[in-house]
Design a protein around this motif. Sequence first.
Motif, PDB file in Angstrom:
ATOM      1  N   THR A 428      -7.989  -1.824   1.700  1.00 43.19           N
ATOM      2  CA  THR A 428      -6.797  -2.496   2.208  1.00 43.19           C
ATOM      3  C   THR A 428      -7.053  -2.950   3.638  1.00 43.19           C
ATOM      4  O   THR A 428      -7.623  -2.196   4.436  1.00 43.19           O
ATOM      5  CB  THR A 428      -5.582  -1.552   2.144  1.00 43.19           C
ATOM      6  N   LEU A 516      -7.577  -6.069   0.025  1.00 47.76           N
ATOM      7  CA  LEU A 516      -6.230  -6.576  -0.279  1.00 47.76           C
ATOM      8  C   LEU A 516      -5.378  -6.596   0.980  1.00 47.76           C
ATOM      9  O   LEU A 516      -5.537  -5.740   1.859  1.00 47.76           O
ATOM     10  CB  LEU A 516      -5.548  -5.659  -1.303  1.00 47.76           C
ATOM     11  N   GLN A 520      -0.312  -5.005  -1.152  1.00 48.19           N
ATOM     12  CA  GLN A 520      -0.679  -5.561  -2.456  1.00 48.19           C
ATOM     13  C   GLN A 520      -1.424  -4.511  -3.277  1.00 48.19           C
ATOM     14  O   GLN A 520      -2.201  -3.727  -2.747  1.00 48.19           O
ATOM     15  CB  GLN A 520      -1.555  -6.786  -2.250  1.00 48.19           C
ATOM     16  N   LYS A 521      -1.161  -4.502  -4.575  1.00 48.04           N
ATOM     17  CA  LYS A 521      -1.821  -3.532  -5.466  1.00 48.04           C
ATOM     18  C   LYS A 521      -2.931  -4.235  -6.245  1.00 48.04           C
ATOM     19  O   LYS A 521      -2.829  -5.414  -6.550  1.00 48.04           O
ATOM     20  CB  LYS A 521      -0.799  -2.973  -6.464  1.00 48.04           C
ATOM     21  N   TYR A 522      -3.960  -3.483  -6.563  1.00 45.16           N
ATOM     22  CA  TYR A 522      -5.050  -4.034  -7.377  1.00 45.16           C
ATOM     23  C   TYR A 522      -4.782  -3.696  -8.829  1.00 45.16           C
ATOM     24  O   TYR A 522      -4.624  -2.533  -9.197  1.00 45.16           O
ATOM     25  CB  TYR A 522      -6.375  -3.421  -6.935  1.00 45.16           C
ATOM     26  N   ASP A 523      -4.710  -4.725  -9.657  1.00 47.55           N
ATOM     27  CA  ASP A 523      -4.474  -4.515 -11.075  1.00 47.55           C
ATOM     28  C   ASP A 523      -5.638  -5.133 -11.845  1.00 47.55           C
ATOM     29  O   ASP A 523      -5.722  -6.362 -11.972  1.00 47.55           O
ATOM     30  CB  ASP A 523      -3.149  -5.181 -11.481  1.00 47.55           C
ATOM     31  N   ASP A 527      -6.587  -8.976 -12.142  1.00 42.41           N
ATOM     32  CA  ASP A 527      -7.446  -9.329 -11.003  1.00 42.41           C
ATOM     33  C   ASP A 527      -8.894  -9.253 -11.482  1.00 42.41           C
ATOM     34  O   ASP A 527      -9.484  -8.185 -11.566  1.00 42.41           O
ATOM     35  CB  ASP A 527      -7.197  -8.341  -9.860  1.00 42.41           C
TER      36      ASP A 527
END
Length: 571
Positions: A428, A516, A520-523, A527
């Motif tokens: 992040t 990120l 924001q989340k990592y999916d 992604d």
Amino acid sequence: MSRTLSAQNFRHPAGRIGYRRPQAFAAALAALLLCCGAALAQQTTAPNSPVLPRIETNRNLLPAGELRDGVLRLALEIGRGDWYPEAESGPSVVVRAFAEAGHMPQIPGPLIRVPAGTEVQASVRNALDDAALVYGLYERPDGGKDPIEIPAGQTRELRFRLTAPGTYDYWATTTQGGLARRSGIDTQLSGALIVDPPGEHAADRIFVMGIWLKRPAKGDPQQKIEQFAVINGKSWPHTEQFTFHVGEPVHWRLINTSFFDHPMHLHGHYFRVTSEGNGETDKPLPSERQRLVVTDRMQIGDTRSVELLLDHEGRWLFHCHLLVHMSGEYRFMELLPAGSNMPALGMHHSMADATGMSGIVLGITVLPGATSATPVVSATPPRQIRLLVRERPGSERYSAATVFQLQEGSQPPPLEAATVPGPPLVLTQGEPVEITVVNQLPEPTAVHWHGIELDSYYDGVPVWGGAGDKHAPAVMPGQSFVARFAPPRAGTFIYHTHWHDFRQLIGGLYGPLIVLPPGQKYDPETDKTMVIGLGGADDQKAPLLLNGGLYGPLIVLPPGRNTTRKPTRRW
Ligand SMILES: [Cu+2]
């Protein structure tokens, strides 16, 4: 008596340790060599040659010729001499080179630098036994592309006017090939031609890249290729080294007259591309189109003006990111005999004097300056990541590979689950992280966080990295190293070994590094990351792989949802 280089008698003063290459690399190299075409076989080495002049390294500081009343008078010669691309006492090779009449030959050729509007009155004498084709000694703009042919032993008088400011070049061939086909004795017949705006002489530096390559003679049992990849006539660690202060403006002009592309990479900082050209024309980029990059790929014949934005103290590198142009192994190339397996492990032969590298690499030391920033101390404790560097043995499905794996929890993950490329490292922006690199290989390694602005000590360049007396160590077998940083920008980056040998990088030690924006989340469902690279595939002959596969991965996309694609290149 000058020493010359040949397949039989070449010896590096420090001795040479033979290396074997992964098969995958042999295939990739074969593909690379195909690009060089038939021009490869024409170099001459002359063990009994007469005493030749020693070729000087040209740092492109002093313009050649005599400039008076708007006219540059210049006498050039094309001859040959002994070239020392490494140490002045190192190996040498006989090549052709430009000289200013009455002076020693130079690599790159004498610098032509004039204010816009200058008329050039030049003579070029060809002192060789072969005809030469000379390109680039004509007007800018609109000089046309036709070369001037100069038969052996003859002189040509040229007159032309340089009116368009910019970065250009001139070059010659004696083997009748274009830039893309010059690979041997005439590869260093290149020089910079700079036209300054009237009344201005910018404080800049000029760099010309070159590659000299010699393929073994047919039937040579040693199967050895020799190469020098140089910038201003020298190969790392013998290239010029620079010292700047934080915030100091640094303007560089780059000229690629070699037969290959060079993705030029700056460690730990961004640089701005302010103009780009092809030797014939040079276009200053309007500010909105000036690229802010950590890597810029220069094609054959390309020129660039760049501004380095140096705002972190420490020792940094600016180098070609193609392994073949910056690996210490490529000083002395050896192809694998057919049918060889993974190479035997051993010491990195160039480690002691070159920090594992050679070729198109410049060292930059940045000292504190008026604008040095005070380090930000974050209130949040750093996130802990454990990154294993391991060997995955070959199986029915995969060839052997060197791999990265993340360890979550107390037990390491099963080795069979390892992938090439390595797992996405998702960080992040602004969040401090401590990545413990655990080396489980039987040889040293180092990991570079490519594109991340960080403390030079953690940049992953062993011996060189760090500031002052502090030098980053290599991560020895069985040891670990904690890299600490807080990525200041969100974006798509890569991490990879900076132990620059074929085994580790082409063996699979590279992976995506995704930063990120906060919140924001990592999916992984949406992604998707595409990494182009080499190594660890089920087909060792593949020159390039997408996410470790010959045909790329099967990508399943959920309907009705936006998917982010992140193409990631290995440089
Ligand atoms: Cu390169």
